[in-house]
Design an enzyme around this catalytic site. Sequence first.
Site, PDB file in Angstrom:
ATOM      1  N   ASP A   1     -27.193  32.916 -18.590  1.00 30.52           N
ATOM      2  CA  ASP A   1     -26.037  33.065 -19.197  1.00 30.52           C
ATOM      3  C   ASP A   1     -25.603  34.154 -19.026  1.00 30.52           C
ATOM      4  O   ASP A   1     -25.403  34.628 -17.952  1.00 30.52           O
ATOM      5  CB  ASP A   1     -25.866  32.948 -20.688  1.00 30.52           C
ATOM      6  CG  ASP A   1     -24.696  33.068 -21.318  1.00 30.52           C
ATOM      7  OD1 ASP A   1     -23.344  32.953 -20.453  1.00 30.52           O
ATOM      8  OD2 ASP A   1     -24.200  32.520 -22.811  1.00 30.52           O
TER       9      ASP A   1
ATOM     10  N   LYS B   1     -25.710  29.333 -15.927  1.00 26.54           N
ATOM     11  CA  LYS B   1     -24.154  29.127 -16.285  1.00 26.54           C
ATOM     12  C   LYS B   1     -22.982  30.128 -15.040  1.00 26.54           C
ATOM     13  O   LYS B   1     -23.885  31.418 -14.985  1.00 26.54           O
ATOM     14  CB  LYS B   1     -23.138  29.656 -17.329  1.00 26.54           C
ATOM     15  CG  LYS B   1     -23.750  28.823 -18.747  1.00 26.54           C
ATOM     16  CD  LYS B   1     -22.968  29.218 -19.947  1.00 26.54           C
ATOM     17  CE  LYS B   1     -23.748  28.636 -21.184  1.00 26.54           C
ATOM     18  NZ  LYS B   1     -23.179  28.713 -22.478  1.00 26.54           N
TER      19      LYS B   1
ATOM     20  N   VAL C   1     -23.960  23.619 -23.717  1.00 24.88           N
ATOM     21  CA  VAL C   1     -24.806  22.907 -23.901  1.00 24.88           C
ATOM     22  C   VAL C   1     -25.819  22.749 -24.444  1.00 24.88           C
ATOM     23  O   VAL C   1     -26.616  23.817 -25.453  1.00 24.88           O
ATOM     24  CB  VAL C   1     -25.392  23.026 -22.267  1.00 24.88           C
ATOM     25  CG1 VAL C   1     -24.180  22.718 -21.166  1.00 24.88           C
ATOM     26  CG2 VAL C   1     -26.237  23.770 -21.922  1.00 24.88           C
TER      27      VAL C   1
ATOM     28  N   ASP D   1     -30.074  24.774 -27.588  1.00 26.37           N
ATOM     29  CA  ASP D   1     -29.623  24.193 -29.480  1.00 26.37           C
ATOM     30  C   ASP D   1     -28.363  24.971 -30.143  1.00 26.37           C
ATOM     31  O   ASP D   1     -27.900  25.611 -29.138  1.00 26.37           O
ATOM     32  CB  ASP D   1     -30.665  24.260 -30.467  1.00 26.37           C
ATOM     33  CG  ASP D   1     -30.279  26.220 -30.591  1.00 26.37           C
ATOM     34  OD1 ASP D   1     -30.535  26.964 -29.767  1.00 26.37           O
ATOM     35  OD2 ASP D   1     -29.887  26.777 -31.893  1.00 26.37           O
TER      36      ASP D   1
ATOM     37  N   GLY E   1     -36.285  28.005 -26.465  1.00 28.51           N
ATOM     38  CA  GLY E   1     -35.518  27.039 -25.946  1.00 28.51           C
ATOM     39  C   GLY E   1     -36.387  26.317 -24.811  1.00 28.51           C
ATOM     40  O   GLY E   1     -35.925  25.686 -24.445  1.00 28.51           O
TER      41      GLY E   1
HETATM   42  P1  IMP Z   1     -28.107  35.671 -22.038  1.00 28.91           P
HETATM   43  O1  IMP Z   1     -28.787  36.729 -22.698  1.00 28.91           O
HETATM   44  O2  IMP Z   1     -26.770  35.617 -22.344  1.00 28.91           O
HETATM   45  O3  IMP Z   1     -28.718  34.828 -20.775  1.00 28.91           O
HETATM   46  O4  IMP Z   1     -28.581  34.877 -22.898  1.00 28.91           O
HETATM   47  C1  IMP Z   1     -29.628  33.612 -22.726  1.00 28.91           C
HETATM   48  C2  IMP Z   1     -29.790  33.272 -23.945  1.00 28.91           C
HETATM   49  O5  IMP Z   1     -29.127  32.593 -24.488  1.00 28.91           O
HETATM   50  C3  IMP Z   1     -30.769  31.776 -23.430  1.00 28.91           C
HETATM   51  O6  IMP Z   1     -32.070  31.874 -23.662  1.00 28.91           O
HETATM   52  C4  IMP Z   1     -30.081  31.024 -25.047  1.00 28.91           C
HETATM   53  O7  IMP Z   1     -31.096  30.762 -26.512  1.00 28.91           O
HETATM   54  C5  IMP Z   1     -28.444  31.052 -25.392  1.00 28.91           C
HETATM   55  N1  IMP Z   1     -27.925  30.522 -24.733  1.00 28.91           N
HETATM   56  C6  IMP Z   1     -27.024  30.819 -23.632  1.00 28.91           C
HETATM   57  N2  IMP Z   1     -25.776  29.582 -23.247  1.00 28.91           N
HETATM   58  C7  IMP Z   1     -26.505  29.404 -23.694  1.00 28.91           C
HETATM   59  C8  IMP Z   1     -25.569  27.272 -24.580  1.00 28.91           C
HETATM   60  O8  IMP Z   1     -25.230  26.622 -23.302  1.00 28.91           O
HETATM   61  N3  IMP Z   1     -26.248  26.453 -25.270  1.00 28.91           N
HETATM   62  C9  IMP Z   1     -27.194  26.820 -26.209  1.00 28.91           C
HETATM   63  N4  IMP Z   1     -28.283  28.108 -25.681  1.00 28.91           N
HETATM   64  C10 IMP Z   1     -27.322  29.397 -25.274  1.00 28.91           C
HETATM   65 MG    MG Z   2     -33.300  31.837 -26.022  1.00 26.12          MG
END
Ligand code: IMP
Ligand code: MG
Length: 195
Positions: free
Chosen positions: A100, A128, A150, A156, A41
């Site tokens: 996230d 977020k 998103v 993606d 991403g």
């Molecule tokens: P976290 O570990 O929950 O912070 O997730 C982060 C990863 O989840 C990011 O690197 C993204 O690849 C994916 N991700 C989280 N939210 C979204 C979104 O809304 N769209 C696409 N990918 C997301």
């Molecule tokens: Mg990612």
Amino acid sequence: MHTLLTADELAAGIDRLAAAVRADASQPGARPLWVIGVLTGSLMVVADLIRRLEGPVRVSMVGASSYRGTATTPGRLDLRLDLLPDLTGQDVLVVDDIFDTGHTLEALVVELGRRGAARVRSLVLLRKTGRSEVAIEPDFVGFDIPDVFVVGYGLDFDGAWRHLSHVAALDPSDIVAARHGPAAVPVDPPGDARP
Ligand code: IMP
Ligand code: MG
């Protein structure tokens, strides 16, 4: 889907992020800054950010995935660190597309510190609101966005829509459509196929 951030807004955000990273350099120009992008991403952010940095810059990538298929909530975190060089004593900037729950960034910051990096900073294009489950915050944030799923500018949904030059929020109908067929919502103008 509907546009959340236009290409122009993203470019202005990357300008701000690059200025903040440049201002934060430990000893400007002295040690290289290792920009570590999180695949897949972060590819657009990394490409646009590094062209705005000054001084010695090095780039490497790690893999992290926590989504499977058409789920929009994170699953088990899978890290792939085999492409990393020896980072002992180095300045590192971890770059991800979105913060996230924060588990991905937290795991990477901990691991890079464990590998002996002298200084670990973190940067995300998007954060977020109201989702974090970890104690750390990214050092640099491009945009705070609502808790919506998103796509675009690297992000993606089930592999689709990374190539958009803007960031769009998926509507519930997009998610239903995607679950019933591969990338069912057309985003390229017809007739754009190349030989
Ligand atoms: P976290 O570990 O929950 O912070 O997730 C982060 C990863 O989840 C990011 O690197 C993204 O690849 C994916 N991700 C989280 N939210 C979204 C979104 O809304 N769209 C696409 N990918 C997301
Ligand atoms: Mg990612």
